[in-house]
Design a protein around this motif. Structure first.
Motif, PDB file in Angstrom:
ATOM      1  N   TYR A 263      -4.557  42.233  34.517  1.00  0.00           N
ATOM      2  CA  TYR A 263      -3.930  42.587  33.250  1.00  0.00           C
ATOM      3  C   TYR A 263      -4.730  41.976  32.113  1.00  0.00           C
ATOM      4  O   TYR A 263      -4.412  40.906  31.584  1.00  0.00           O
ATOM      5  CB  TYR A 263      -2.480  42.115  33.228  1.00  0.00           C
ATOM      6  N   ALA A 264      -5.813  42.673  31.764  1.00  0.00           N
ATOM      7  CA  ALA A 264      -6.751  42.165  30.772  1.00  0.00           C
ATOM      8  C   ALA A 264      -7.501  43.349  30.161  1.00  0.00           C
ATOM      9  O   ALA A 264      -7.300  44.502  30.552  1.00  0.00           O
ATOM     10  CB  ALA A 264      -7.715  41.175  31.407  1.00  0.00           C
ATOM     11  N   SER A 265      -8.371  43.053  29.225  1.00  0.00           N
ATOM     12  CA  SER A 265      -9.105  44.113  28.536  1.00  0.00           C
ATOM     13  C   SER A 265     -10.330  44.580  29.315  1.00  0.00           C
ATOM     14  O   SER A 265     -10.970  45.562  28.943  1.00  0.00           O
ATOM     15  CB  SER A 265      -9.536  43.630  27.147  1.00  0.00           C
ATOM     16  N   ALA A 266     -10.675  43.869  30.392  1.00  0.00           N
ATOM     17  CA  ALA A 266     -11.791  44.267  31.246  1.00  0.00           C
ATOM     18  C   ALA A 266     -11.420  43.995  32.690  1.00  0.00           C
ATOM     19  O   ALA A 266     -10.606  43.103  32.980  1.00  0.00           O
ATOM     20  CB  ALA A 266     -13.062  43.508  30.864  1.00  0.00           C
ATOM     21  N   VAL A 267     -12.025  44.735  33.586  1.00  0.00           N
ATOM     22  CA  VAL A 267     -11.646  44.620  34.994  1.00  0.00           C
ATOM     23  C   VAL A 267     -12.100  43.297  35.589  1.00  0.00           C
ATOM     24  O   VAL A 267     -11.483  42.789  36.519  1.00  0.00           O
ATOM     25  CB  VAL A 267     -12.198  45.821  35.788  1.00  0.00           C
ATOM     26  N   GLY A 268     -13.171  42.722  35.061  1.00  0.00           N
ATOM     27  CA  GLY A 268     -13.615  41.405  35.512  1.00  0.00           C
ATOM     28  C   GLY A 268     -14.297  41.424  36.874  1.00  0.00           C
ATOM     29  O   GLY A 268     -14.684  42.477  37.389  1.00  0.00           O
ATOM     30  N   THR A 269     -14.446  40.249  37.434  1.00  0.00           N
ATOM     31  CA  THR A 269     -15.100  40.098  38.734  1.00  0.00           C
ATOM     32  C   THR A 269     -14.265  40.744  39.827  1.00  0.00           C
ATOM     33  O   THR A 269     -13.044  40.579  39.881  1.00  0.00           O
ATOM     34  CB  THR A 269     -15.298  38.606  39.064  1.00  0.00           C
ATOM     35  N   LEU A 270     -14.934  41.481  40.708  1.00  0.00           N
ATOM     36  CA  LEU A 270     -14.235  42.168  41.794  1.00  0.00           C
ATOM     37  C   LEU A 270     -14.286  41.336  43.072  1.00  0.00           C
ATOM     38  O   LEU A 270     -15.142  40.457  43.223  1.00  0.00           O
ATOM     39  CB  LEU A 270     -14.883  43.534  42.047  1.00  0.00           C
ATOM     40  N   PRO A 271     -13.387  41.611  43.999  1.00  0.00           N
ATOM     41  CA  PRO A 271     -13.457  40.920  45.294  1.00  0.00           C
ATOM     42  C   PRO A 271     -14.784  41.198  45.996  1.00  0.00           C
ATOM     43  O   PRO A 271     -15.406  42.252  45.804  1.00  0.00           O
ATOM     44  CB  PRO A 271     -12.286  41.524  46.078  1.00  0.00           C
TER      45      PRO A 271
END
Length: 308
Positions: A263-271
């Motif tokens: 829940y953020a403005s970017a997906v970020g680091t993935l698994p």
């Protein structure tokens, strides 16, 4: 003969005919009571029977009490129900800036009840994931309205299962899921079945499983769904949970689409193991009922995913 008579013989007491006759009569009375369906008096108190599982409106059991574990509350469990409490919320993305390259959708569960799918479609949703099952007892009582209703409104839809890895095996839960809504057909309108595996809403984060045991559980679920439906399931999770509970295992990225929750403005680091997400649950409220999602591609690619 009753054990009291056997004990009496061994100690040499109660040898007179009258006590022996009384013992025989008592044994006959007990046998008669059992034959009549009446329980004889117990010598020691027995534990009370475990209460039957609660049921959902469709009559399916809604609680599991296995190995001393607490009963479940499946009506409060859905994709992302544990995420904000563990990982928080940040600014959500500007949807307009993403819809040129990504496709909006939603996911729902029994909490949303009967959904106005015509309105949802009118507001721009193109796909929906619908909770079908949890554990090996629960079935979403609104599943038919949500799953069929989204399809009839023109959305591409799929079913998901809320995992309880400490309650039963991955194979057992996969079979329950496929038997109760988690199927797939190559009609261009059905997404791969999905596994929702996230923070435990009932206790220990990783459900009491070691990292290797969790990986084995997920693999059993995935392989069973694949053998039953022809598709590997989409895996819904968070990067933090995956790192903690699987040791950041990388072995699913080549076969299973990723549905990431952040829940953020970017997906970020993935698994580990995935180089991109297929779906991104970016908020737990917004334009659509339930959670807000984006498919990572244009609508024609979403159709291609549905077709396998």
């Amino acid at each position: 003969m009753p054990s009291t008579s056997r004990s009496a013989r061994s100690t040499g007491t109660n040898r007179s005919p009258k006590p022996r006759r009384l013992a025989v009569l008592a044994a006959l009375a007990t046998a008669a009571a059992l034959t009549a369906g009446v329980s004889a008096p117990a010598h020691a108190a027995e534990p009370a029977p475990t209460a039957a599982p609660a049921t959902t409106p469709d009559g399916s059991a809604g609680a599991e009490r296995q190995g001393g574990l607490p009963p479940i509350h499946p009506e409060r469990d859905f994709a992302g129900s544990t995420v904000a409490a563990h990982e928080g919320r940040a600014d959500t993305p500007a949807l307009a800036s993403l819809t040129a390259t990504q496709t909006p959708g939603l996911d729902v569960a029994s909490y949303q009840g009967n959904v106005d799918w015509a309105s949802v479609a009118g507001n721009g949703a193109r796909f929906a994931y619908v909770k079908a099952t949890e554990g090996t007892t629960y079935r979403n009582p609104y599943f038919a309205q949500q799953y069929n209703g989204s399809y009839n409104a023109g959305l591409i839809r799929g079913a998901y299962h809320f995992a309880l890895p400490d309650r039963s095996s991955g194979t057992a839960q996969a079979n329950w899921f496929v038997d109760h809504g988690g199927g797939w057909s190559r009609d261009g309108r059905t997404l791969p079945p999905a596994l929702d595996i996230e923070y435990n809403p009932y206790g220990a984060t990783c459900f009491g499983l070691s990292q290797s045991a969790m990986v084995s559980w997920i693999r059993a679920f995935s392989n069973t769904v694949r053998s039953r439906t022809g598709r590997y399931p989409t895996i819904y999770t968070t990067t933090g949970w995956w790192a903690t509970c699987t040791g950041n295992n990388s072995s699913f990225g080549a076969t299973n689409p990723l549905w990431i929750a952040r829940y953020a403005s970017a997906v970020g680091t993935l698994p580990n193991g995935w180089t991109y997400q297929t779906f991104w649950q970016y908020a737990d409220s917004g334009t659509f009922p339930g959670d807000q999602n984006l498919f990572n591609g244009a609508y024609d690619r979403l159709k291609a995913l549905a077709n396998g």
